[in-house]
Motif scaffolding. Structure first.
Motif, PDB file in Angstrom:
ATOM      1  N   ASP A 164       0.836  -1.204   0.000  1.00 34.88           N
ATOM      2  CA  ASP A 164       0.000   0.000   0.000  1.00 34.88           C
ATOM      3  C   ASP A 164       0.870   1.253   0.000  1.00 34.88           C
ATOM      4  OD1 ASP A 164      -1.878   1.972   0.302  1.00 34.88           O
ATOM      5  OD2 ASP A 164      -2.902   1.049   2.015  1.00 34.88           O
ATOM      6  N   ASN A 166      -0.040   4.217  -0.523  1.00 29.87           N
ATOM      7  CA  ASN A 166      -0.783   5.411  -0.127  1.00 29.87           C
ATOM      8  C   ASN A 166      -0.639   5.744   1.344  1.00 29.87           C
ATOM      9  OD1 ASN A 166      -1.997   5.873  -2.732  1.00 29.87           O
ATOM     10  ND2 ASN A 166      -3.307   4.097  -2.321  1.00 29.87           N
ATOM     11  N   THR A 167       0.002   4.881   2.103  1.00 26.05           N
ATOM     12  CA  THR A 167       0.110   5.097   3.535  1.00 26.05           C
ATOM     13  C   THR A 167       1.547   4.977   3.988  1.00 26.05           C
ATOM     14  OG1 THR A 167      -0.981   4.568   5.641  1.00 26.05           O
ATOM     15  CG2 THR A 167      -0.195   2.697   4.331  1.00 26.05           C
ATOM     16  N   LEU A 168       1.837   5.449   5.199  1.00 23.05           N
ATOM     17  CA  LEU A 168       3.181   5.355   5.764  1.00 23.05           C
ATOM     18  C   LEU A 168       3.528   3.896   6.022  1.00 23.05           C
ATOM     19  CD1 LEU A 168       5.733   6.585   7.083  1.00 23.05           C
ATOM     20  CD2 LEU A 168       4.404   6.809   9.203  1.00 23.05           C
ATOM     21  N   ARG A 169       4.644   3.462   5.455  1.00 21.99           N
ATOM     22  CA  ARG A 169       5.168   2.126   5.699  1.00 21.99           C
ATOM     23  C   ARG A 169       6.602   2.258   6.198  1.00 21.99           C
ATOM     24  NH1 ARG A 169       5.084  -0.721   0.249  1.00 21.99           N
ATOM     25  NH2 ARG A 169       5.586   1.409  -0.416  1.00 21.99           N
ATOM     26  N   TRP A 180       1.242   1.727   8.641  1.00 23.28           N
ATOM     27  CA  TRP A 180       0.520   2.645   9.516  1.00 23.28           C
ATOM     28  C   TRP A 180      -0.792   3.092   8.878  1.00 23.28           C
ATOM     29  CZ3 TRP A 180       3.143   6.033  13.524  1.00 23.28           C
ATOM     30  CH2 TRP A 180       4.360   5.484  13.953  1.00 23.28           C
ATOM     31  N   TYR A 181      -1.880   3.016   9.670  1.00 16.04           N
ATOM     32  CA  TYR A 181      -3.171   3.550   9.245  1.00 16.04           C
ATOM     33  C   TYR A 181      -3.749   4.382  10.386  1.00 16.04           C
ATOM     34  CZ  TYR A 181      -3.174   0.191   5.357  1.00 16.04           C
ATOM     35  OH  TYR A 181      -2.867  -0.510   4.225  1.00 16.04           O
ATOM     36  N   ARG A 182      -4.597   5.323  10.025  1.00 13.59           N
ATOM     37  CA  ARG A 182      -5.327   6.068  11.049  1.00 13.59           C
ATOM     38  C   ARG A 182      -6.781   5.599  11.079  1.00 13.59           C
ATOM     39  NH1 ARG A 182      -7.880  10.531   8.447  1.00 13.59           N
ATOM     40  NH2 ARG A 182      -7.037  10.880   6.353  1.00 13.59           N
ATOM     41  N   ALA A 232       4.990   7.902   0.828  1.00 16.30           N
ATOM     42  CA  ALA A 232       4.016   8.373   1.818  1.00 16.30           C
ATOM     43  C   ALA A 232       4.680   8.612   3.164  1.00 16.30           C
ATOM     44  CB  ALA A 232       2.880   7.367   1.961  1.00 16.30           C
ATOM     45  N   ARG A 234       2.562   9.969   5.811  1.00 16.35           N
ATOM     46  CA  ARG A 234       1.469  10.026   6.783  1.00 16.35           C
ATOM     47  C   ARG A 234       0.565   8.808   6.603  1.00 16.35           C
ATOM     48  NH1 ARG A 234       2.115  15.374   5.249  1.00 16.35           N
ATOM     49  NH2 ARG A 234       2.591  16.827   6.948  1.00 16.35           N
ATOM     50  N   PRO A 235      -0.099   8.387   7.669  1.00 20.32           N
ATOM     51  CA  PRO A 235      -0.997   7.224   7.559  1.00 20.32           C
ATOM     52  C   PRO A 235      -2.269   7.561   6.786  1.00 20.32           C
ATOM     53  CG  PRO A 235      -0.299   7.616   9.833  1.00 20.32           C
ATOM     54  CD  PRO A 235       0.056   8.839   9.061  1.00 20.32           C
ATOM     55  N   ALA A 236      -2.688   6.666   5.930  1.00 20.20           N
ATOM     56  CA  ALA A 236      -3.991   6.770   5.276  1.00 20.20           C
ATOM     57  C   ALA A 236      -5.056   6.194   6.204  1.00 20.20           C
ATOM     58  CB  ALA A 236      -3.968   6.018   3.950  1.00 20.20           C
TER      59      ALA A 236
END
Length: 370
Positions: A164, A166-169, A180-182, A232, A234-236
């Motif tokens: 993914d 689109n998110t912080l890894r 990481w996800y929010r 990325a 920041r967390p998606a």
């Protein structure tokens, strides 16, 4: 560390960048706090929390009622996590060897922690808990968490969280990955270990959420640095399909099901009017289920739990009065609830079970009500 992660020693306020290695001890903690993620110190060179004070290390002492966090000490791990920049400056400024931990619950984060330990997998029922894997499926080559989370994603026709972009890894020193996800809906997701015989998402895939912490990107331990991967920073928002899998595997606290409520006389009269007696059961059921269906017009809220509970209670009473079978009642309730709140089937099942159990004790003989 890659150039796109660096900023100057003046502690740039660009919140899209992570600190360089030269600034890790204090700048990493500051950067995390600016994202709204409460931080706490990790022991120098390790991924475990900094040691408690002498008093907090005494046998039987817990964080409950302890004054240390409120008095500015870092005792009790993520329970002491803070966004206070002055406290952060004092902790990491005086202890430049500290790493940085992020308290996942207060930060509103769910982190999928994928391990890469090449070992023999467990029994087939523990590879993806709750999903049976036939003996005909060839598991040769399945040796770590990257494989199991990819298998889970493939079964749901979704890309693996490990891919993914689109998110912080964050790549871990051991070769694993933190994705990481929010939390987008405020639900209090719980931690789990992929090797647990109880709650688990997948073998060698841990979940860091309420009641846990995660090592911040940029932190260095004796084995290496936690390094962001891809663009990325920041967390998606946690994807819907992963939310459904977390709910399916028990990553929410036990549901506080509303106490069953009786059917007031006016509601009984409405059901009678809609049903018209024994020969109009379909209309009767439609009347009971209509408020549940109406919840589908609102994304969240609308008192769904209470409305579904009342419907289950009423249908339980009708089952007890032999107006329909229990299986028919449960199927109707589950289908209606699933249409109104897709992805919340486990929650709905608990509510239905509780409401019907209470209703079965109170037969609803509508023919005697006038």
């Amino acid at each position: 560390m890659p150039a796109d992660l660096r900023f100057s020693l003046s502690d740039s306020r660009d919140e899209g960048l992570l600190p360089s290695v030269a600034n890790v001890p204090l700048a990493t903690a500051r950067w995390c706090a600016r994202q709204g993620w409460p931080v706490h110190p990790l022991a120098p060179g390790r991924k475990t929390p900094a040691a408690n004070c002498d008093a907090c290390r005494r046998p039987g002492h817990t964080h409950a009622g302890c004054a240390c966090p409120s008095e500015g000490r870092w005792c009790h791990s993520f329970h002491a996590a803070t966004l206070d920049q002055r406290r952060i400056d004092r902790w990491w400024g005086s202890n430049p060897g500290f790493g940085t931990g992020v308290a996942c619950g207060p930060a509103g984060l769910v982190v999928i922690d994928i391990d890469a330990h090449a070992t023999k997998p467990p029994s087939r029922d523990r590879i993806l808990p709750g999903i049976p894997i036939s003996d005909q499926v060839n598991l040769a080559g399945l040796t770590n968490g990257f494989h199991t989370v990819a298998l889970l994603a493939a079964l749901r026709d979704r890309p693996s969280p490990a891919d993914d972009t689109n998110t912080l890894r964050v790549r871990t020193p051991s070769g694993g990955l933190h994705v990481w996800y929010r939390v987008g809906d405020g639900r209090p997701w719980q931690c789990s270990s992929g090797s647990s015989p109880g709650r688990a998402l997948a073998w060698q895939v841990d979940v860091r959420a309420n009641g846990g912490y995660i090592v911040a990107p940029g932190t260095t331990t004796a084995t290496g640095t936690y390094t962001p991967l891809g663009p990325a920073r920041r967390p998606a928002v946690l994807p819907d399909w992963l939310s459904q899998e977390l709910e399916r595997t028990g990553h929410l606290p036990a549901l506080d099901v509303p106490a069953p409520r009786g059917v007031p006389p006016r509601a009984q009269q409405a059901v009678i009017a809609a049903g018209g007696g024994h020969h109009h059961t379909r209309n009767l059921l439609a009347s009971v289920l209509a408020p549940v269906e109406a919840c589908g017009q609102v994304a969240e809220g609308a008192g769904f739990s209470d409305i579904l509970n009342r419907a289950a209670y009423t249908l339980g009473g009708l089952v007890a009065a032999s107006r329909l079978s229990q299986q028919e009642a449960e199927d109707l309730l589950q289908r209606t609830a699933a249409a109104a709140r897709p992805g919340q089937e486990h929650r709905a099942e608990q509510i239905i079970r509780s409401g019907m159990a209470a209703g079965l004790k109170r037969p609803l003989y509508l023919g005697s009500v006038r």
